[in-house]
Design a protein around this motif. Structure first.
Motif, PDB file in Angstrom:
ATOM      1  N   VAL A   2       0.855  -1.191   0.000  1.00 52.89           N
ATOM      2  CA  VAL A   2       0.000   0.000   0.000  1.00 52.89           C
ATOM      3  C   VAL A   2       0.889   1.238   0.000  1.00 52.89           C
ATOM      4  O   VAL A   2       2.056   1.195   0.384  1.00 52.89           O
ATOM      5  N   SER A   3       0.332   2.358  -0.431  1.00 56.39           N
ATOM      6  CA  SER A   3       0.958   3.656  -0.249  1.00 56.39           C
ATOM      7  C   SER A   3       0.518   4.211   1.097  1.00 56.39           C
ATOM      8  O   SER A   3      -0.584   3.896   1.575  1.00 56.39           O
ATOM      9  N   ILE A   4       1.360   5.034   1.713  1.00 52.62           N
ATOM     10  CA  ILE A   4       1.029   5.594   3.024  1.00 52.62           C
ATOM     11  C   ILE A   4       0.114   6.794   2.821  1.00 52.62           C
ATOM     12  O   ILE A   4       0.492   7.757   2.149  1.00 52.62           O
ATOM     13  N   PRO A   5      -1.084   6.778   3.383  1.00 51.20           N
ATOM     14  CA  PRO A   5      -2.037   7.876   3.153  1.00 51.20           C
ATOM     15  C   PRO A   5      -1.500   9.222   3.598  1.00 51.20           C
ATOM     16  O   PRO A   5      -0.960   9.358   4.695  1.00 51.20           O
ATOM     17  N   GLY A   6      -1.619  10.223   2.722  1.00 50.06           N
ATOM     18  CA  GLY A   6      -1.264  11.585   3.082  1.00 50.06           C
ATOM     19  C   GLY A   6       0.211  11.854   3.240  1.00 50.06           C
ATOM     20  O   GLY A   6       0.598  12.918   3.711  1.00 50.06           O
ATOM     21  N   GLU A   7       1.073  10.934   2.837  1.00 51.86           N
ATOM     22  CA  GLU A   7       2.514  11.092   3.025  1.00 51.86           C
ATOM     23  C   GLU A   7       3.193  11.311   1.671  1.00 51.86           C
ATOM     24  O   GLU A   7       3.222  10.416   0.817  1.00 51.86           O
ATOM     25  N   LYS A   8       3.758  12.499   1.471  1.00 51.45           N
ATOM     26  CA  LYS A   8       4.379  12.847   0.191  1.00 51.45           C
ATOM     27  C   LYS A   8       5.547  11.934  -0.153  1.00 51.45           C
ATOM     28  O   LYS A   8       5.813  11.657  -1.323  1.00 51.45           O
ATOM     29  N   ALA A   9       6.264  11.487   0.859  1.00 46.96           N
ATOM     30  CA  ALA A   9       7.465  10.676   0.617  1.00 46.96           C
ATOM     31  C   ALA A   9       7.171   9.186   0.577  1.00 46.96           C
ATOM     32  O   ALA A   9       8.105   8.372   0.664  1.00 46.96           O
ATOM     33  N   THR A  10       5.914   8.806   0.429  1.00 46.64           N
ATOM     34  CA  THR A  10       5.593   7.382   0.389  1.00 46.64           C
ATOM     35  C   THR A  10       6.188   6.721  -0.845  1.00 46.64           C
ATOM     36  O   THR A  10       6.298   7.330  -1.914  1.00 46.64           O
ATOM     37  N   LEU A  11       6.614   5.489  -0.682  1.00 46.10           N
ATOM     38  CA  LEU A  11       7.004   4.680  -1.820  1.00 46.10           C
ATOM     39  C   LEU A  11       5.718   4.192  -2.493  1.00 46.10           C
ATOM     40  O   LEU A  11       4.812   3.696  -1.820  1.00 46.10           O
ATOM     41  N   PRO A  12       5.592   4.342  -3.808  1.00 39.14           N
ATOM     42  CA  PRO A  12       4.384   3.841  -4.473  1.00 39.14           C
ATOM     43  C   PRO A  12       4.179   2.356  -4.195  1.00 39.14           C
ATOM     44  O   PRO A  12       5.144   1.585  -4.113  1.00 39.14           O
ATOM     45  N   ALA A  13       2.917   1.974  -4.057  1.00 40.31           N
ATOM     46  CA  ALA A  13       2.612   0.583  -3.719  1.00 40.31           C
ATOM     47  C   ALA A  13       3.206  -0.390  -4.724  1.00 40.31           C
ATOM     48  O   ALA A  13       3.685  -1.466  -4.356  1.00 40.31           O
ATOM     49  N   GLU A  14       3.226  -0.027  -5.987  1.00 36.67           N
ATOM     50  CA  GLU A  14       3.771  -0.925  -7.005  1.00 36.67           C
ATOM     51  C   GLU A  14       5.262  -1.162  -6.795  1.00 36.67           C
ATOM     52  O   GLU A  14       5.763  -2.276  -6.999  1.00 36.67           O
ATOM     53  N   ASP A  15       5.994  -0.140  -6.329  1.00 36.63           N
ATOM     54  CA  ASP A  15       7.419  -0.310  -6.048  1.00 36.63           C
ATOM     55  C   ASP A  15       7.634  -1.241  -4.860  1.00 36.63           C
ATOM     56  O   ASP A  15       8.570  -2.057  -4.843  1.00 36.63           O
ATOM     57  N   THR A  16       6.773  -1.120  -3.856  1.00 36.39           N
ATOM     58  CA  THR A  16       6.860  -2.028  -2.708  1.00 36.39           C
ATOM     59  C   THR A  16       6.567  -3.455  -3.147  1.00 36.39           C
ATOM     60  O   THR A  16       7.254  -4.400  -2.748  1.00 36.39           O
ATOM     61  N   ARG A  17       5.547  -3.618  -3.993  1.00 42.54           N
ATOM     62  CA  ARG A  17       5.208  -4.956  -4.491  1.00 42.54           C
ATOM     63  C   ARG A  17       6.396  -5.559  -5.238  1.00 42.54           C
ATOM     64  O   ARG A  17       6.754  -6.730  -5.038  1.00 42.54           O
ATOM     65  N   ALA A  18       7.023  -4.754  -6.106  1.00 42.76           N
ATOM     66  CA  ALA A  18       8.144  -5.255  -6.899  1.00 42.76           C
ATOM     67  C   ALA A  18       9.319  -5.648  -5.997  1.00 42.76           C
ATOM     68  O   ALA A  18       9.978  -6.663  -6.235  1.00 42.76           O
ATOM     69  N   ALA A  19       9.585  -4.831  -4.979  1.00 48.28           N
ATOM     70  CA  ALA A  19      10.676  -5.151  -4.058  1.00 48.28           C
ATOM     71  C   ALA A  19      10.390  -6.439  -3.303  1.00 48.28           C
ATOM     72  O   ALA A  19      11.285  -7.263  -3.083  1.00 48.28           O
ATOM     73  N   ALA A  20       9.137  -6.625  -2.884  1.00 48.53           N
ATOM     74  CA  ALA A  20       8.768  -7.856  -2.177  1.00 48.53           C
ATOM     75  C   ALA A  20       8.930  -9.065  -3.084  1.00 48.53           C
ATOM     76  O   ALA A  20       9.494 -10.092  -2.677  1.00 48.53           O
ATOM     77  N   ALA A  21       8.452  -8.951  -4.317  1.00 46.84           N
ATOM     78  CA  ALA A  21       8.612 -10.058  -5.260  1.00 46.84           C
ATOM     79  C   ALA A  21      10.083 -10.350  -5.507  1.00 46.84           C
ATOM     80  O   ALA A  21      10.489 -11.509  -5.663  1.00 46.84           O
ATOM     81  N   GLY A  22      10.904  -9.304  -5.500  1.00 44.91           N
ATOM     82  CA  GLY A  22      12.335  -9.466  -5.730  1.00 44.91           C
ATOM     83  C   GLY A  22      13.048 -10.254  -4.652  1.00 44.91           C
ATOM     84  O   GLY A  22      14.124 -10.803  -4.902  1.00 44.91           O
TER      85      GLY A  22
END
Length: 428
Positions: free
Chosen positions: A364-384
């Protein structure tokens, strides 16, 4: 009605103070000293300070020290960061969270004294906290470093009663250095001549950096696995130092890493001459939210009544290892993660130790946080790192997807204190 008005007032002042923040953070103490001078140097009128630095475990260790001191009848102020749900969590005056009205008045006072000069948000709010602490009697101030140590805003304190350095690992490299040795050197900047420092378990290079600084300024060290030890034995916490052995209940804060945090807290309490009852209270009464906190109320719990929901704000590789060890020690149960992180963090380093313990991850992206990592990037890192991963629009949507497959799942919401704060505002 009064509380609502005061809360709106404090929020408005905090927002104005954020606008004073320099465009580039240059870690130095000049701005702190200039504002403290205008405020009459409240930092020179503080009660006995316990100054806590480190990468991981600062908050838990401080919470245990405070629980022990308060059990011994001591009155404690406390300063921590960041907050989770509300800014007021950062400032505890004589055992109680600061009121909205008091916070508003203090912030307006430091705002007026600063007169529009550039100053970081943490610096100016630290000055406000020092005003509160100087004006209310207490026996101790538990003072947590915000970032690093040497140039942290809290490091204007000239002679603490005792310092603490919890385990040091890689985090905030853009400010503190690229190696554990460099980062530990920055943390060791809180050491003061003649002031004892309790040192939690460290890597060899981290301990070398701390010892080098201590030797240079003649600061005595009380070092883990040399001057004190803590370990778990038959579901008990055993602590030993030069004063003897303590046989105590296990820490009420979950996770094997809390044995080390408890050890540091106990070493501080023993140094301060607190009785055994205070030591027992330190490990049995401490409360510190979003550190493997079981969620037991709120919409998420209601939406997944058969699931087991946990919240953890750890966000660096060492925190990932601690969370993995905690999961490994828990009763077997299919475990799924809901993860959101900031774009400044080592996400692969955080997730890699968790991979063997997770059936899946929803990013997920962090609600209201400008510096959040996009959820898709987190997903890709987890899959990696070998985790079966997908994305979700929100924590609630992620939870719904998990319990649709396994209503009895263990679900760990993790990756950021900012994500944890968002969850606690709705489910704390």
């Amino acid at each position: 009605m009064t509380t609502t008005v005061a809360r709106a007032g404090s929020d408005a002042v905090l927002e104005r103070l954020m606008a004073l923040h320099p465009k580039i953070i240059d870690l130095r103490l000049d701005r702190m000293y200039a504002l403290l001078d205008r405020l009459g140097r409240p930092d020179l009128r503080l009660p006995a300070v316990i100054h806590v630095a480190g990468t991981n475990g600062k908050g838990s260790t401080q919470a245990m020290i405070r629980a022990g001191l308060e059990a011994a009848g001591k009155v404690c102020h406390a300063y921590t960061s960041p907050h989770l749900a509300r800014f007021h969590e950062r400032i505890r005056v004589a055992g109680e969270l600061i009121t909205d009205a008091d916070l508003t008045a203090l912030m307006e006072e430091v705002e007026d004294a600063n007169a529009g000069d550039a100053i970081t948000y943490f610096e100016i709010t630290t000055c406000a906290a020092f005003l509160a602490f100087a004006r209310t009697p207490a026996d101790y101030l538990l003072l947590e470093v915000g970032l690093g140590g040497r140039f942290d805003a809290t490091n204007v304190v000239e002679k603490p009663a005792v310092c603490v350095i919890t385990p040091v690992s890689l985090d905030h490299q853009q400010f503190l250095g690229e190696t554990v040795r460099e980062i530990a050197g920055e943390k060791a900047g809180i050491l003061k001549p003649g002031v004892p420092c309790v040192v939690g378990p460290q890597t060899a290079e981290g301990l070398e950096a701390i010892e080098a600084r201590a030797e240079a300024i003649a600061a005595p060290l009380i070092v883990a696995n040399r001057d004190w030890q803590s370990w778990r034995e038959r579901d008990r916490l055993v602590f030993q130092d030069q004063n003897g052995l303590l046989d105590l209940p296990p820490p009420n804060l979950p996770g094997p890493h809390q044995i080390d945090n408890a050890g540091a807290a106990l070493a501080v309490l023993r140094h301060l001459g607190m009785p055994e009852a205070a030591c027992e209270a330190a490990v049995s009464r401490a409360y510190w939210p979003a550190r493997m906190q079981r969620l037991r109320q709120g919409p998420l719990v209601q939406a997944a009544p058969l699931a087991e929901l946990w919240l953890d704000g750890g966000h660096n590789p060492a925190a990932g290892e601690a969370l993995a060890a905690t999961l490994a020690a828990m009763p077997a149960r299919p475990t799924h993660a809901i993860c959101g992180m900031l774009n400044t963090k080592d996400i692969a380093g955080f997730l890699r130790p968790l991979a063997p313990h997770l059936a899946s991850l929803r990013a997920v992206s962090i609600p209201g946080e400008k510096a959040t990592l996009p959820a898709e990037d987190t997903r890709a890192a987890a899959a990696g790192v070998g985790i079966v991963a997908d994305v979700a629009e929100s924590v609630a949507a992620a939870l719904a997807a998990i319990v649709a497959i396994d209503p009895h799942a263990r679900v760990v919401i993790c990756g950021s204190l900012y994500l944890a704060g968002s969850v606690l505002r709705e489910n704390g």
